[in-house]
Design a protein around this motif. Structure first.
Motif, short mmCIF file in Angstrom:
data_model
loop_
_atom_site.label_atom_id
_atom_site.label_comp_id
_atom_site.label_asym_id
_atom_site.label_seq_id
_atom_site.Cartn_x
_atom_site.Cartn_y
_atom_site.Cartn_z
N GLU A 431 19.82 -1.79 -3.04
CA GLU A 431 18.96 -1.95 -4.21
C GLU A 431 17.95 -3.07 -3.96
O GLU A 431 16.76 -2.93 -4.29
CB GLU A 431 19.79 -2.24 -5.47
N ALA A 432 18.42 -4.15 -3.34
CA ALA A 432 17.52 -5.28 -3.07
C ALA A 432 16.38 -4.84 -2.16
O ALA A 432 15.22 -5.22 -2.36
CB ALA A 432 18.29 -6.43 -2.45
N GLU A 433 16.70 -4.02 -1.18
CA GLU A 433 15.66 -3.55 -0.26
C GLU A 433 14.64 -2.67 -0.97
O GLU A 433 13.44 -2.80 -0.77
CB GLU A 433 16.29 -2.79 0.91
N ASN A 434 15.14 -1.77 -1.80
CA ASN A 434 14.22 -0.91 -2.56
C ASN A 434 13.36 -1.72 -3.51
O ASN A 434 12.16 -1.48 -3.62
CB ASN A 434 15.00 0.13 -3.37
N THR A 435 14.00 -2.66 -4.18
CA THR A 435 13.25 -3.51 -5.10
C THR A 435 12.19 -4.30 -4.34
O THR A 435 11.04 -4.39 -4.77
CB THR A 435 14.21 -4.48 -5.84
N ALA A 436 12.58 -4.82 -3.19
CA ALA A 436 11.63 -5.60 -2.38
C ALA A 436 10.40 -4.74 -2.05
O ALA A 436 9.26 -5.21 -2.13
CB ALA A 436 12.29 -6.09 -1.10
N LYS A 437 10.64 -3.49 -1.71
CA LYS A 437 9.52 -2.60 -1.38
C LYS A 437 8.60 -2.41 -2.58
O LYS A 437 7.38 -2.43 -2.47
CB LYS A 437 10.03 -1.23 -0.94
N MET A 438 9.22 -2.22 -3.75
CA MET A 438 8.42 -2.01 -4.96
C MET A 438 7.60 -3.24 -5.30
O MET A 438 6.43 -3.16 -5.66
CB MET A 438 9.32 -1.67 -6.15
N VAL A 439 8.23 -4.40 -5.17
CA VAL A 439 7.54 -5.64 -5.53
C VAL A 439 6.44 -5.93 -4.50
O VAL A 439 5.34 -6.35 -4.85
CB VAL A 439 8.52 -6.82 -5.65
N ALA A 440 6.74 -5.66 -3.23
CA ALA A 440 5.74 -5.89 -2.18
C ALA A 440 4.51 -5.01 -2.41
O ALA A 440 3.38 -5.46 -2.28
CB ALA A 440 6.35 -5.62 -0.81
N LEU A 441 4.78 -3.77 -2.77
CA LEU A 441 3.66 -2.85 -3.01
C LEU A 441 2.81 -3.33 -4.19
O LEU A 441 1.58 -3.30 -4.14
CB LEU A 441 4.19 -1.44 -3.26
N ALA A 442 3.50 -3.79 -5.23
CA ALA A 442 2.76 -4.32 -6.38
C ALA A 442 1.94 -5.53 -5.97
O ALA A 442 0.80 -5.70 -6.41
CB ALA A 442 3.74 -4.69 -7.49
N ALA A 443 2.52 -6.37 -5.11
CA ALA A 443 1.80 -7.57 -4.65
C ALA A 443 0.53 -7.17 -3.92
O ALA A 443 -0.56 -7.69 -4.19
CB ALA A 443 2.71 -8.39 -3.74
N ILE A 444 0.66 -6.22 -2.99
CA ILE A 444 -0.50 -5.81 -2.19
C ILE A 444 -1.55 -5.12 -3.06
O ILE A 444 -2.73 -5.44 -3.00
CB ILE A 444 -0.05 -4.83 -1.07
N LYS A 445 -1.10 -4.17 -3.87
CA LYS A 445 -2.06 -3.39 -4.65
C LYS A 445 -2.73 -4.23 -5.73
O LYS A 445 -3.94 -4.17 -5.90
CB LYS A 445 -1.37 -2.17 -5.27
N PHE A 446 -1.94 -5.01 -6.44
CA PHE A 446 -2.55 -5.82 -7.50
C PHE A 446 -3.50 -6.84 -6.87
O PHE A 446 -4.59 -7.09 -7.39
CB PHE A 446 -1.46 -6.52 -8.33
N GLY A 447 -3.07 -7.42 -5.73
CA GLY A 447 -3.92 -8.40 -5.04
C GLY A 447 -5.26 -7.79 -4.67
O GLY A 447 -6.31 -8.44 -4.77
N ASP A 448 -5.24 -6.55 -4.26
CA ASP A 448 -6.48 -5.87 -3.88
C ASP A 448 -7.28 -5.46 -5.12
O ASP A 448 -8.45 -5.80 -5.27
CB ASP A 448 -6.13 -4.64 -3.04
N LEU A 449 -6.61 -4.75 -6.03
CA LEU A 449 -7.33 -4.14 -7.16
C LEU A 449 -7.83 -5.15 -8.18
O LEU A 449 -8.72 -4.83 -8.97
CB LEU A 449 -6.43 -3.12 -7.85
N SER A 450 -7.26 -6.36 -8.19
CA SER A 450 -7.73 -7.31 -9.19
C SER A 450 -9.11 -7.86 -8.84
O SER A 450 -9.75 -8.51 -9.67
CB SER A 450 -6.72 -8.44 -9.42
N ASN A 451 -9.58 -7.59 -7.64
CA ASN A 451 -10.96 -7.95 -7.30
C ASN A 451 -11.86 -6.76 -7.57
O ASN A 451 -11.47 -5.61 -7.36
CB ASN A 451 -11.07 -8.26 -5.81
N GLN A 452 -13.09 -7.05 -7.96
CA GLN A 452 -14.06 -5.97 -8.09
C GLN A 452 -14.17 -5.31 -6.72
O GLN A 452 -14.33 -6.02 -5.71
CB GLN A 452 -15.38 -6.57 -8.51
N ALA A 453 -14.08 -3.97 -6.67
CA ALA A 453 -13.98 -3.28 -5.38
C ALA A 453 -15.08 -3.67 -4.39
O ALA A 453 -14.82 -3.84 -3.19
CB ALA A 453 -13.99 -1.77 -5.61
N SER A 454 -16.30 -3.84 -4.87
CA SER A 454 -17.41 -4.06 -3.95
C SER A 454 -17.39 -5.45 -3.30
O SER A 454 -18.08 -5.71 -2.33
CB SER A 454 -18.73 -3.87 -4.69
N LYS A 455 -16.56 -6.34 -3.83
CA LYS A 455 -16.54 -7.71 -3.28
C LYS A 455 -15.57 -7.83 -2.10
O LYS A 455 -14.55 -7.17 -2.06
CB LYS A 455 -16.08 -8.69 -4.38
N ASP A 456 -15.90 -8.72 -1.17
CA ASP A 456 -14.95 -9.08 -0.12
C ASP A 456 -13.85 -9.90 -0.79
O ASP A 456 -14.10 -10.55 -1.80
CB ASP A 456 -15.61 -9.97 0.93
#
Ligand code: ARG
Length: 593
Positions: A431-456
């Motif tokens: 369960e910890a491994e699955n949760t880690a994957k879900m949280v990691a994905l949220a970290a990556i995606k939110f980190g990316d998507l919270s910026n306006q797409a056109s910006k570096d």
């Protein structure tokens, strides 16, 4: 549901009108001084000139009229002529209850459209790298947002399967296994079903070949020749292409699935080839394409251009097709098979000029009908902490798989650490491994998507994986917290069905309701502007509002049943809104973490 701001504006507009002024003056905005009031209207200032009256006199009259309003309260006329006010608590509660029971929480949908979205853009036989990450993350989110808005959306991976990399692989394979039947010119029979290589071999073959071609001119010649022969229908090579595609796509699908990204279509550049001859012929017949310096081109410059837009090249002087040719011919089948109202391209913004040329050429030559919108959604570069394009420690191109597994590990360590310090939830390693994957994905995606797409933006793993602040894990943590309260409540055999959300009992509860009430407005502007970052900043505000409410309110120990039920309903709505938002962003929350 009508948006709350427009309801309030109407209410204030009515008051202006009742006092003899034009109703448009009643436009309301969320207050920029939340310490003073929730909303404000500056209409009296604007009306002063027109009605030759001091602004405060107008504001006074309007404020007086609004004293009996059921929508707003605490209306104050503030010199020199501002109107400050709050929303009526009962009114807000009724709006929130309506939102709770409305389909899609009250979002108004425009007439559905058919939209093709071209994203991902992986290159066959080359591993995915971080450059492909943004296209996948942004494209998937835009697809989901547009779908939530009721559109029919078809995602196409648009594989890069037609370039020199194919010739390189064939050349290297020929060197290693010259006896393979694919290289036998005389052979006319069926080719084997099984590929003559595995994915790990393929992943090693391509870089080897690519390196050799840079050092050895003859090798490069051979690869170019092989590419040419493949593109001109050589049977054995076509059969190899199929194998390369199969092996590679299986691997790509696995990688994309780990990112919670999926495509309806796995078409590639090679699928456009059959449409090229007729397309080119028509461009010539219609007088659009002409020979310039040996190449076939179409002029795409326009009188209003402020910078030079070079002609769009259709065929090279040796008659070979290019990236442009494939993109144009891809539009041919997309129009023929799907006849979409819009095609969106989620591609690195450095390709913007290229897409300007391609779009203009498609319009001019009639490949795309005038009503079909072509949109280029260009994204900026993902940089490392040093502000330079993201690299591995030794300066190489970072493979997506390695990046992700690194973050997964980091997340797992954090979750296991949390386990030690906090109450022991008895989470198994699995369960910890699955949760880690879900949280990691949220970290990556939110980190990316919270910026306006056109910006570096700077890919800051330490910040993105933090459980505090404007991050994916913080949002998930908030959702998990709500889930846990709801579980406790229902675990006691309690039931809130049929209950309503009552007027706010505290400032923090009202603030939470006010945040919730913005949902339809935020979502609609995210659809209209294809802007996932608006959803990110909204859920951060919403999560903050929820956490303030949570810290200031005794939910489980509330003795008044009606009040407690009302809290629980509010929590359910908050959870549903947050989950809807993260779903369109392309990630989900675990049960606990
Ligand atoms: N395969 C390309 C790359 O890796 C991206 C393709 C973008 N889409 C398109 N229709 N040209 O750069």
């Amino acid at each position: 549901m009508e948006k709350l701001l427009s309801i309030i504006s109407r209410e204030i507009g009515d008051a202006f009108e009742a006092c003899g002024y034009e109703r448009e003056l009643g436009r309301v905005t969320v207050s920029n001084r939340p310490d003073l009031c929730e909303y404000q209207c500056n209409g009296a200032m604007a009306g002063a000139k027109k009605y030759h009256k001091a602004p405060f006199m107008i504001a006074d009259e309007v404020a007086e009229k609004l004293q009996s309003s059921k929508v707003v309260k605490d209306v104050a006329s503030v010199k020199p002529g501002f109107l400050n006010f709050n929303l009526d608590n009962e009114y807000l509660a009724s709006y929130i209850n309506q939102m709770k029971t409305s389909k899609k929480h009250g979002i108004e949908l425009s007439a559905p459209e058919k939209i093709v979205i071209d994203y991902g853009g992986p290159n066959v036989a080359k591993p995915l790298h971080v450059g492909h990450l943004r296209s996948a993350i942004i494209g998937e989110s835009v697809k989901r947002i547009l779908r939530y808005a009721g559109n029919e959306v078809i995602g196409d991976a648009h594989l890069g399967d037609w370039g020199l990399q194919m010739g390189l692989i064939i050349t290297e394979l020929k060197e290693r296994k010259p006896d393979l039947v694919y290289f036998d010119h005389e052979y006319t029979g069926e080719y084997p079903e099984e590929a003559p290589f595995t994915i790990s071999e393929l992943e090693e073959i391509y870089p080897t070949a690519s390196k050799k071609s840079k050092e050895d001119e003859a090798y490069k010649e051979a690869a170019m020749q092989a590419t040419f022969e493949l593109q001109h229908g050589k049977r054995g090579y076509q059969a190899l292409l199929k194998h390369i595609l199969n092996v590679s796509v299986t691997d790509l699908k696995r990688n994309y699935a780990n990112l919670n990204v999926s495509f309806e279509l796995w078409k590639g550049e090679s699928d456009a080839q059959p449409y090229i001859p007729d397309m080119v012929q028509k461009m010539k017949d219609d007088g659009f394409a002409y020979i310039s310096d040996g190449a076939l081109v179409v002029d795409v410059k326009e009188d209003t251009d402020t910078k030079e837009i070079p002609p769009c090249m259709i065929l090279k002087s040796d008659g070979a097709s290019l990236y442009n040719t494939t993109d144009l011919a891809t539009m041919v089948w997309r129009m023929k098979d799907y006849n979409p109202d819009e095609i969106i391209y989620v591609v690195d913004k450095r390709q913007e000029l290229y897409f300007t040329q391609v779009f203009r050429c498609a319009r001019k030559t009639g490949i795309v009908k005038p009503e079909t919108e072509l949109k280029f959604l260009g994204f900026g570069t993902m940089n490392g902490k040093d502000g330079r394009p993201f690299k591995t420690r030794d300066g190489g191109v970072m493979r997506l798989e390695h990046l992700i597994s690194g973050i997964n590990e980091e997340m797992l360590a954090k979750i296991q650490e949390n386990q030690k310090t906090k109450e022991n939830l008895g989470i198994s390693t699995e369960e910890a491994e699955n949760t880690a994957k879900m949280v990691a994905l949220a970290a990556i995606k939110f980190g990316d998507l919270s910026n306006q797409a056109s910006k570096d933006y700077i890919f800051d793993i330490d910040r993105f994986t933090s459980f505090e602040g404007n991050t994916g894990p913080y949002i998930l943590y908030t959702i998990v917290r709500i889930k846990s309260i709801l579980n406790k409540y229902h675990g006691l055999g309690k039931d809130d069905s049929g209950a309503v959300i009552g007027a706010a009992h505290s400032k923090s509860e009202k603030d939470l309701m006010l945040e919730l009430s913005k949902f339809n407005a935020v979502m609609e502007s995210a659809f209209e502007e294809t802007a996932p970052h608006k959803i990110c900043s909204y859920i951060y505000d919403l999560a903050n509002a929820f956490n303030s409410f949570y810290h200031g309110t005794k939910i489980m120990s509330e003795e008044n049943e009606t009040v407690q039920k009302s809290y629980i309903r509010l929590l359910e709505l908050t959870k549903s809104v947050l989950e809807t938002c993260i779903d369109v962003l392309g990630f989900s929350a675990p049960e606990r973490m």
